[in-house]
Design a protein around this motif. Sequence first.
Motif, PDB file in Angstrom:
ATOM      1  N   ALA A 160      -7.635  11.925  21.428  1.00 34.02           N
ATOM      2  CA  ALA A 160      -8.681  12.298  22.400  1.00 34.02           C
ATOM      3  C   ALA A 160      -8.102  12.392  23.804  1.00 34.02           C
ATOM      4  O   ALA A 160      -8.442  13.288  24.577  1.00 34.02           O
ATOM      5  CB  ALA A 160      -9.817  11.279  22.372  1.00 34.02           C
ATOM      6  N   LYS A 161      -7.237  11.474  24.119  1.00 33.90           N
ATOM      7  CA  LYS A 161      -6.629  11.434  25.453  1.00 33.90           C
ATOM      8  C   LYS A 161      -5.705  12.645  25.665  1.00 33.90           C
ATOM      9  O   LYS A 161      -5.736  13.294  26.714  1.00 33.90           O
ATOM     10  CB  LYS A 161      -5.846  10.112  25.551  1.00 33.90           C
ATOM     11  N   LEU A 162      -4.911  12.938  24.651  1.00 30.22           N
ATOM     12  CA  LEU A 162      -4.000  14.099  24.753  1.00 30.22           C
ATOM     13  C   LEU A 162      -4.790  15.387  24.939  1.00 30.22           C
ATOM     14  O   LEU A 162      -4.402  16.277  25.700  1.00 30.22           O
ATOM     15  CB  LEU A 162      -3.128  14.208  23.495  1.00 30.22           C
ATOM     16  N   MET A 163      -5.912  15.479  24.237  1.00 30.77           N
ATOM     17  CA  MET A 163      -6.722  16.696  24.313  1.00 30.77           C
ATOM     18  C   MET A 163      -7.447  16.797  25.647  1.00 30.77           C
ATOM     19  O   MET A 163      -7.685  17.898  26.152  1.00 30.77           O
ATOM     20  CB  MET A 163      -7.778  16.675  23.206  1.00 30.77           C
ATOM     21  N   ALA A 164      -7.827  15.635  26.194  1.00 33.12           N
ATOM     22  CA  ALA A 164      -8.601  15.651  27.437  1.00 33.12           C
ATOM     23  C   ALA A 164      -7.726  16.002  28.633  1.00 33.12           C
ATOM     24  O   ALA A 164      -8.173  16.666  29.567  1.00 33.12           O
ATOM     25  CB  ALA A 164      -9.278  14.298  27.648  1.00 33.12           C
ATOM     26  N   GLU A 165      -6.473  15.543  28.613  1.00 34.81           N
ATOM     27  CA  GLU A 165      -5.599  15.778  29.761  1.00 34.81           C
ATOM     28  C   GLU A 165      -4.251  16.324  29.319  1.00 34.81           C
ATOM     29  O   GLU A 165      -3.209  15.706  29.553  1.00 34.81           O
ATOM     30  CB  GLU A 165      -5.378  14.457  30.518  1.00 34.81           C
ATOM     31  N   PRO A 166      -4.244  17.479  28.670  1.00 28.75           N
ATOM     32  CA  PRO A 166      -2.989  17.987  28.107  1.00 28.75           C
ATOM     33  C   PRO A 166      -1.893  18.140  29.167  1.00 28.75           C
ATOM     34  O   PRO A 166      -0.723  17.834  28.891  1.00 28.75           O
ATOM     35  CB  PRO A 166      -3.386  19.348  27.513  1.00 28.75           C
ATOM     36  N   ALA A 167      -2.275  18.548  30.375  1.00 26.66           N
ATOM     37  CA  ALA A 167      -1.264  18.807  31.408  1.00 26.66           C
ATOM     38  C   ALA A 167      -0.411  17.567  31.682  1.00 26.66           C
ATOM     39  O   ALA A 167       0.770  17.685  32.018  1.00 26.66           O
ATOM     40  CB  ALA A 167      -1.951  19.277  32.689  1.00 26.66           C
ATOM     41  N   CYS A 168      -0.974  16.396  31.528  1.00 28.16           N
ATOM     42  CA  CYS A 168      -0.226  15.156  31.798  1.00 28.16           C
ATOM     43  C   CYS A 168       0.830  14.878  30.730  1.00 28.16           C
ATOM     44  O   CYS A 168       1.712  14.055  30.935  1.00 28.16           O
ATOM     45  CB  CYS A 168      -1.166  13.955  31.841  1.00 28.16           C
ATOM     46  N   TYR A 169       0.676  15.490  29.560  1.00 30.17           N
ATOM     47  CA  TYR A 169       1.547  15.103  28.446  1.00 30.17           C
ATOM     48  C   TYR A 169       2.459  16.223  27.973  1.00 30.17           C
ATOM     49  O   TYR A 169       3.422  15.978  27.245  1.00 30.17           O
ATOM     50  CB  TYR A 169       0.695  14.613  27.262  1.00 30.17           C
ATOM     51  N   ILE A 170       2.186  17.453  28.346  1.00 27.25           N
ATOM     52  CA  ILE A 170       2.997  18.570  27.844  1.00 27.25           C
ATOM     53  C   ILE A 170       4.446  18.387  28.292  1.00 27.25           C
ATOM     54  O   ILE A 170       4.715  18.030  29.446  1.00 27.25           O
ATOM     55  CB  ILE A 170       2.398  19.925  28.295  1.00 27.25           C
ATOM     56  N   GLY A 171       5.338  18.556  27.330  1.00 22.39           N
ATOM     57  CA  GLY A 171       6.758  18.374  27.611  1.00 22.39           C
ATOM     58  C   GLY A 171       7.232  16.952  27.365  1.00 22.39           C
ATOM     59  O   GLY A 171       8.427  16.672  27.390  1.00 22.39           O
ATOM     60  N   LYS A 172       6.299  16.034  27.115  1.00 19.38           N
ATOM     61  CA  LYS A 172       6.685  14.639  26.879  1.00 19.38           C
ATOM     62  C   LYS A 172       6.693  14.329  25.383  1.00 19.38           C
ATOM     63  O   LYS A 172       6.016  14.990  24.586  1.00 19.38           O
ATOM     64  CB  LYS A 172       5.690  13.701  27.567  1.00 19.38           C
ATOM     65  N   THR A 173       7.441  13.302  25.032  1.00 10.18           N
ATOM     66  CA  THR A 173       7.446  12.834  23.648  1.00 10.18           C
ATOM     67  C   THR A 173       6.272  11.883  23.443  1.00 10.18           C
ATOM     68  O   THR A 173       6.076  10.975  24.252  1.00 10.18           O
ATOM     69  CB  THR A 173       8.761  12.101  23.341  1.00 10.18           C
ATOM     70  N   VAL A 174       5.512  12.143  22.398  1.00 10.50           N
ATOM     71  CA  VAL A 174       4.366  11.281  22.120  1.00 10.50           C
ATOM     72  C   VAL A 174       4.461  10.718  20.704  1.00 10.50           C
ATOM     73  O   VAL A 174       5.150  11.270  19.851  1.00 10.50           O
ATOM     74  CB  VAL A 174       3.019  12.036  22.271  1.00 10.50           C
ATOM     75  N   ASP A 175       3.809   9.594  20.511  1.00  3.65           N
ATOM     76  CA  ASP A 175       3.668   8.999  19.182  1.00  3.65           C
ATOM     77  C   ASP A 175       2.207   9.112  18.786  1.00  3.65           C
ATOM     78  O   ASP A 175       1.352   8.582  19.480  1.00  3.65           O
ATOM     79  CB  ASP A 175       4.045   7.514  19.209  1.00  3.65           C
ATOM     80  N   VAL A 176       1.955   9.801  17.703  1.00  9.15           N
ATOM     81  CA  VAL A 176       0.578   9.876  17.219  1.00  9.15           C
ATOM     82  C   VAL A 176       0.510   9.293  15.809  1.00  9.15           C
ATOM     83  O   VAL A 176       1.454   9.434  15.013  1.00  9.15           O
ATOM     84  CB  VAL A 176       0.018  11.319  17.239  1.00  9.15           C
ATOM     85  N   LYS A 177      -0.587   8.606  15.546  1.00  8.05           N
ATOM     86  CA  LYS A 177      -0.765   7.951  14.251  1.00  8.05           C
ATOM     87  C   LYS A 177      -2.173   8.230  13.762  1.00  8.05           C
ATOM     88  O   LYS A 177      -3.125   8.125  14.536  1.00  8.05           O
ATOM     89  CB  LYS A 177      -0.585   6.434  14.401  1.00  8.05           C
ATOM     90  N   GLY A 178      -2.281   8.585  12.495  1.00  3.05           N
ATOM     91  CA  GLY A 178      -3.623   8.880  12.000  1.00  3.05           C
ATOM     92  C   GLY A 178      -3.599   9.293  10.542  1.00  3.05           C
ATOM     93  O   GLY A 178      -2.647   9.000   9.810  1.00  3.05           O
TER      94      GLY A 178
END
Length: 465
Positions: A10-28
């Motif tokens: 939800a957070k990634l979708m709400a503020e994509p600009a803050c995360y694009i280009g970064k490495t993220v860990d998603v679990k689900g």
Amino acid sequence: MQDIRRSLIAKLMAEPACYIGKTVDVKGWVRSRRGNKYVQFVALNDGSSVKSLQIVFDLNKFSEEDLRQVTTGASIHVQGELVESQGKGQTIEVQAESLEVYGTADPDTYPLQKKGHSLEFLRDKAHLRPRTNYFSCVLRIRHALAYAIHKFFNDKGFYYFHTPLITASDCEGAGAQFQVTTLPLDKLPQDKEGAIDYSKDFFGKMASLTVSGQLEGELGATALGCIYTFGPTFRAENSNTPRHLSEFWMIEPEMAFYEIADNMDLAEEFIKYCISYALEHCKDDIEFLAEHFDKELPERLKFVVENDFVRLPYTEGVRILEESGKKFEFPVYWGVDLASEHERYLVEEHFKKPVILTDYPKEIKAFYMKLNDDGKTVRAMDVLFPKIGEIIGGSQREENYDKLCARMEELGLEGMDWYLDTRRFGSVPHSGFGLGFERLVLFVTGMQNIRDVIPFPRYPKNCEY
Ligand code: ATP
Ligand code: MN
């Protein structure tokens, strides 16, 4: 909204600009997987949003064998770069760099394989339905409403007051009670007259699960000023309707110094606040439910928030129903306890707005409601909603000791000395109401059946999980 080990989708979708280009860990949990021999796309859902995140597995980096266990229902951890999506239907996606499978889900036995299972099918699989889009929407909205309720009352200076779930007062009168006992049912102890000897029972007397926290709530209000309860309630009535549960949650505010008009104002403000809160904070979920189940949902919610509720005496309501010329299943006349079809006629066809019906005949209402000067009606107020019927039931309480005692005697109610003390010592005008939480969730989600808005519904002949 982010813990140390994972990013919420939800957070990634709400503020994509803050995360694009970064490495993220998603679990689900994997919702679906498709693709070709060069690339595989996985829709991953972590419960934080109805929207799933697209994970892209490049088959130069991952082999078919690596992905063999990535099937619908499996739980995974993916690390990768968040990028703008090239495909249609989503704005962002994760280019997978590493994959960890926590738990597999055998495609031959996992029940939620295909999309669009019926609500009836899912009710039989209530232990897994939180993993469906529809039910996760309902559960997130349910949570938001619960939070809004606490916030509303806290901001107004009400105290959250915990009333007992096990009670020995059989005067609550709101519905049939479930008995609580530790007596051996195959060998009940008897007294000299052959009646069951409850002095041998756990509490030394007959006890049951509460049908309402109101009477104890009045004790709180006549000390703290304004209180509210928010807890489970149990009714052993055999009502197999889409609006009744055997175990449901109820919110019961009780306010010293409030008269009936103040009570109505509060009920209207409260319910509008809750609905506005959901409209503001559950946009994606409401949108999803509207798209898949109930196109008019957002409009209906806004309409209730933006319009004044009609306030109408019962006697007037009955006159409107009598003059409507409509054939009802149940007869309507002054003195009758209105059925849901009557309530819905007033709301949906006559006024086309929520209605607060007041001043009911005393015979069909509880003993504690304040008697009007006509001697026939009491200061009750039921809030009636489109699609639901009664959503709130409340009243101004009888604060006069003598009148209350007289009414209790008429009805043969005894053993309530503790309750009468509120009227013996420092009695004040006071009022309150009860909102069935699931009826509110039903309204806000647009669902048809109350069994679909609580994780594990209890109703006659059903007590699974
Ligand atoms: P109804 O006529 O719909 O059975 P009631 O008159 O028994 O309601 P109250 O005793 O006034 O209801 O309870 C307060 C509120 O609790 C109701 O307005 C409704 O929102 C909710 N409620 C009552 N019974 C149930 C039930 N069995 N399941 C879910 N909610 C309920
Ligand atoms: Mn009832």
